[in-house]
Each structure stands twice: as C-alpha cells, then as structure tokens.
Design a protein around this motif. Sequence first.
Motif, PDB file in Angstrom:
ATOM      1  N   GLY A  27      61.309 -48.510-119.311  1.00 42.65           N
ATOM      2  CA  GLY A  27      62.279 -47.432-119.125  1.00 42.65           C
ATOM      3  C   GLY A  27      62.022 -46.549-117.925  1.00 42.65           C
ATOM      4  N   ALA A  28      61.109 -46.954-117.029  1.00 46.10           N
ATOM      5  CA  ALA A  28      60.805 -46.140-115.850  1.00 46.10           C
ATOM      6  C   ALA A  28      62.008 -46.059-114.928  1.00 46.10           C
ATOM      7  N   ARG A  29      62.129 -44.917-114.270  1.00 42.30           N
ATOM      8  CA  ARG A  29      63.212 -44.687-113.303  1.00 42.30           C
ATOM      9  C   ARG A  29      62.601 -44.406-111.937  1.00 42.30           C
ATOM     10  N   TRP A  30      63.125 -45.087-110.911  1.00 42.27           N
ATOM     11  CA  TRP A  30      62.642 -44.907-109.543  1.00 42.27           C
ATOM     12  C   TRP A  30      63.019 -43.517-109.070  1.00 42.27           C
ATOM     13  N   ALA A  31      62.099 -42.831-108.364  1.00 42.02           N
ATOM     14  CA  ALA A  31      62.342 -41.446-107.949  1.00 42.02           C
ATOM     15  C   ALA A  31      62.104 -41.220-106.463  1.00 42.02           C
ATOM     16  N   GLY A  32      61.949 -42.287-105.667  1.00 42.69           N
ATOM     17  CA  GLY A  32      61.856 -42.120-104.226  1.00 42.69           C
ATOM     18  C   GLY A  32      60.520 -42.499-103.633  1.00 42.69           C
ATOM     19  N   GLU A  33      60.466 -42.409-102.294  1.00 42.13           N
ATOM     20  CA  GLU A  33      59.250 -42.705-101.537  1.00 42.13           C
ATOM     21  C   GLU A  33      58.421 -41.444-101.350  1.00 42.13           C
ATOM     22  N   ILE A  34      57.137 -41.667-101.123  1.00 47.54           N
ATOM     23  CA  ILE A  34      56.209 -40.571-100.860  1.00 47.54           C
ATOM     24  C   ILE A  34      55.055 -41.140-100.040  1.00 47.54           C
ATOM     25  N   PHE A  35      54.368 -40.288 -99.278  1.00 50.94           N
ATOM     26  CA  PHE A  35      53.265 -40.732 -98.427  1.00 50.94           C
ATOM     27  C   PHE A  35      51.988 -39.987 -98.784  1.00 50.94           C
ATOM     28  N   THR A  36      50.882 -40.723 -98.797  1.00 47.78           N
ATOM     29  CA  THR A  36      49.587 -40.104 -99.074  1.00 47.78           C
ATOM     30  C   THR A  36      49.158 -39.237 -97.895  1.00 47.78           C
ATOM     31  N   ALA A  37      48.214 -38.373 -98.160  1.00 45.00           N
ATOM     32  CA  ALA A  37      47.495 -37.697 -97.075  1.00 45.00           C
ATOM     33  C   ALA A  37      46.760 -38.787 -96.298  1.00 45.00           C
ATOM     34  N   PRO A  38      46.410 -38.568 -95.045  1.00 44.09           N
ATOM     35  CA  PRO A  38      45.769 -39.611 -94.240  1.00 44.09           C
ATOM     36  C   PRO A  38      44.277 -39.770 -94.549  1.00 44.09           C
ATOM     37  N   ARG A  39      43.969 -39.998 -95.820  1.00 44.67           N
ATOM     38  CA  ARG A  39      42.588 -40.131 -96.269  1.00 44.67           C
ATOM     39  C   ARG A  39      42.368 -41.393 -97.104  1.00 44.67           C
ATOM     40  N   TYR A  40      43.253 -42.383 -96.942  1.00 44.31           N
ATOM     41  CA  TYR A  40      43.196 -43.560 -97.803  1.00 44.31           C
ATOM     42  C   TYR A  40      43.117 -44.835 -96.978  1.00 44.31           C
ATOM     43  N   ARG A  56      40.191 -43.995-101.586  1.00 48.57           N
ATOM     44  CA  ARG A  56      40.051 -42.779-100.791  1.00 48.57           C
ATOM     45  C   ARG A  56      38.859 -42.945 -99.857  1.00 48.57           C
ATOM     46  N   VAL A  57      38.999 -42.503 -98.614  1.00 51.45           N
ATOM     47  CA  VAL A  57      37.913 -42.571 -97.643  1.00 51.45           C
ATOM     48  C   VAL A  57      36.839 -41.567 -98.077  1.00 51.45           C
ATOM     49  N   PRO A  58      35.582 -41.999 -98.188  1.00 51.76           N
ATOM     50  CA  PRO A  58      34.529 -41.092 -98.638  1.00 51.76           C
ATOM     51  C   PRO A  58      34.317 -39.910 -97.690  1.00 51.76           C
ATOM     52  N   GLY A  59      33.914 -38.804 -98.257  1.00 49.36           N
ATOM     53  CA  GLY A  59      33.547 -37.633 -97.468  1.00 49.36           C
ATOM     54  C   GLY A  59      34.693 -36.973 -96.730  1.00 49.36           C
ATOM     55  N   GLY A  60      35.927 -37.233 -97.149  1.00 53.87           N
ATOM     56  CA  GLY A  60      37.064 -36.612 -96.477  1.00 53.87           C
ATOM     57  C   GLY A  60      37.318 -37.149 -95.084  1.00 53.87           C
ATOM     58  N   GLY A  61      36.752 -38.323 -94.779  1.00 54.98           N
ATOM     59  CA  GLY A  61      36.936 -38.931 -93.461  1.00 54.98           C
ATOM     60  C   GLY A  61      38.382 -39.310 -93.198  1.00 54.98           C
ATOM     61  N   GLU A  62      38.622 -39.727 -91.965  1.00 55.11           N
ATOM     62  CA  GLU A  62      39.973 -40.088 -91.549  1.00 55.11           C
ATOM     63  C   GLU A  62      40.328 -41.478 -92.070  1.00 55.11           C
ATOM     64  N   GLY A  63      41.488 -41.576 -92.664  1.00 57.28           N
ATOM     65  CA  GLY A  63      42.009 -42.844 -93.145  1.00 57.28           C
ATOM     66  C   GLY A  63      43.413 -43.027 -92.616  1.00 57.28           C
ATOM     67  N   ALA A  64      44.292 -43.489 -93.470  1.00 56.43           N
ATOM     68  CA  ALA A  64      45.690 -43.705 -93.098  1.00 56.43           C
ATOM     69  C   ALA A  64      46.590 -43.050 -94.129  1.00 56.43           C
ATOM     70  N   SER A  65      47.792 -42.726 -93.713  1.00 52.04           N
ATOM     71  CA  SER A  65      48.830 -42.268 -94.627  1.00 52.04           C
ATOM     72  C   SER A  65      49.572 -43.503 -95.109  1.00 52.04           C
ATOM     73  N   LEU A  66      49.661 -43.687 -96.420  1.00 51.39           N
ATOM     74  CA  LEU A  66      50.241 -44.887 -97.008  1.00 51.39           C
ATOM     75  C   LEU A  66      51.497 -44.554 -97.794  1.00 51.39           C
ATOM     76  N   MET A  67      52.517 -45.395 -97.674  1.00 48.49           N
ATOM     77  CA  MET A  67      53.773 -45.192 -98.392  1.00 48.49           C
ATOM     78  C   MET A  67      53.658 -45.730 -99.813  1.00 48.49           C
ATOM     79  N   GLY A  68      54.163 -44.943-100.752  1.00 48.65           N
ATOM     80  CA  GLY A  68      54.238 -45.366-102.144  1.00 48.65           C
ATOM     81  C   GLY A  68      55.605 -45.059-102.711  1.00 48.65           C
ATOM     82  N   HIS A  69      55.841 -45.544-103.920  1.00 46.58           N
ATOM     83  CA  HIS A  69      57.078 -45.246-104.640  1.00 46.58           C
ATOM     84  C   HIS A  69      56.753 -44.454-105.893  1.00 46.58           C
ATOM     85  N   ARG A  70      57.585 -43.461-106.142  1.00 45.95           N
ATOM     86  CA  ARG A  70      57.456 -42.619-107.332  1.00 45.95           C
ATOM     87  C   ARG A  70      58.311 -43.201-108.450  1.00 45.95           C
ATOM     88  N   TRP A  71      57.735 -43.292-109.640  1.00 47.76           N
ATOM     89  CA  TRP A  71      58.446 -43.703-110.841  1.00 47.76           C
ATOM     90  C   TRP A  71      58.267 -42.607-111.891  1.00 47.76           C
TER      91      TRP A  71
END
Length: 132
Positions: A27-40, A56-71
């Motif tokens: 019964g999940a409903r799609w609720a849109g796209e979202i992006f992580t902070a650039p730590r993944y 998650r990148v350890p120690g708060g280091g620089e990673g990437a912003s990744l697209m996800g979907h909200r349900w």
Amino acid sequence: MADDLELVVFGAHLRGGPLSHQLTDLGARWAGEIFTAPRYRMSVLATVPPKPAITRVPGGGEGASLMGHRWLLSPAALGLFLDALPAPMQLGKVEFDDGTWRTGFSCDGAAATGPDISSFGSWPAAIAAGAV
C-alpha cells in the motif's frame, strides 16, 4: 489511525524498479525524489537483482549527493517490509541535502565491497551508463 511513515529508497525499490512492487503491494504511495547530503557512497552489491549499497562516509568526509525516492507507508506496512529485509540491507537515518534526517535504506559497511558508482549520482544513471 497512525500517520504514514516515510521511507527513502535508492535502488531496486525506486519507483518502477524491479522490487518496487514490494512496497506497492503493502500500500505504499510514491512521494517524490530527494537527494542525500554529499556524505554518502554508492557501491554495487552482488545480488539478484543487483542492489546498491548506500553507506555514509566516515568522519563526515566528502562523499556524493545521491538521488532517492520517497515512499509513504503505514506503520504496519513498514514493519512488515523491515521484517522481510535481507542482510546486509538495513534501515536507518540518512541525512538529506535540506538538512533533514529521514528513514532510508543503507547497507552494512562491511558488505559494501563492490564497484563504487557514487559519481553517477543515482542508481538509474549508473545502470544507464553500464556501470551495473
């Protein structure tokens, strides 16, 4: 009746993906796209179908912003989904680019040993580029 709960997914459970039915069947409903902070980071797990490992990148280091979907799911549906979730996948708090922390997919860091595909920014982009 309890309010719906949000779950953010990044791979095979994306809207239209091969495992999205596991959410819609509950019964999940799609609720849109979202992006992580650039730590993944996103790497490929050797599963069938292939899945991304979001860590998650350890120690708060620089990673990437990744697209996800909200349900949106009922609390009972989220519980059923979590109960069926195979290792090394896990649910936990993920930081997003708007400063919020939301419940999302991640992976046990010890299992994230496959190719790093973070630079693509999303699972669909990595697939389209032939990286998966």
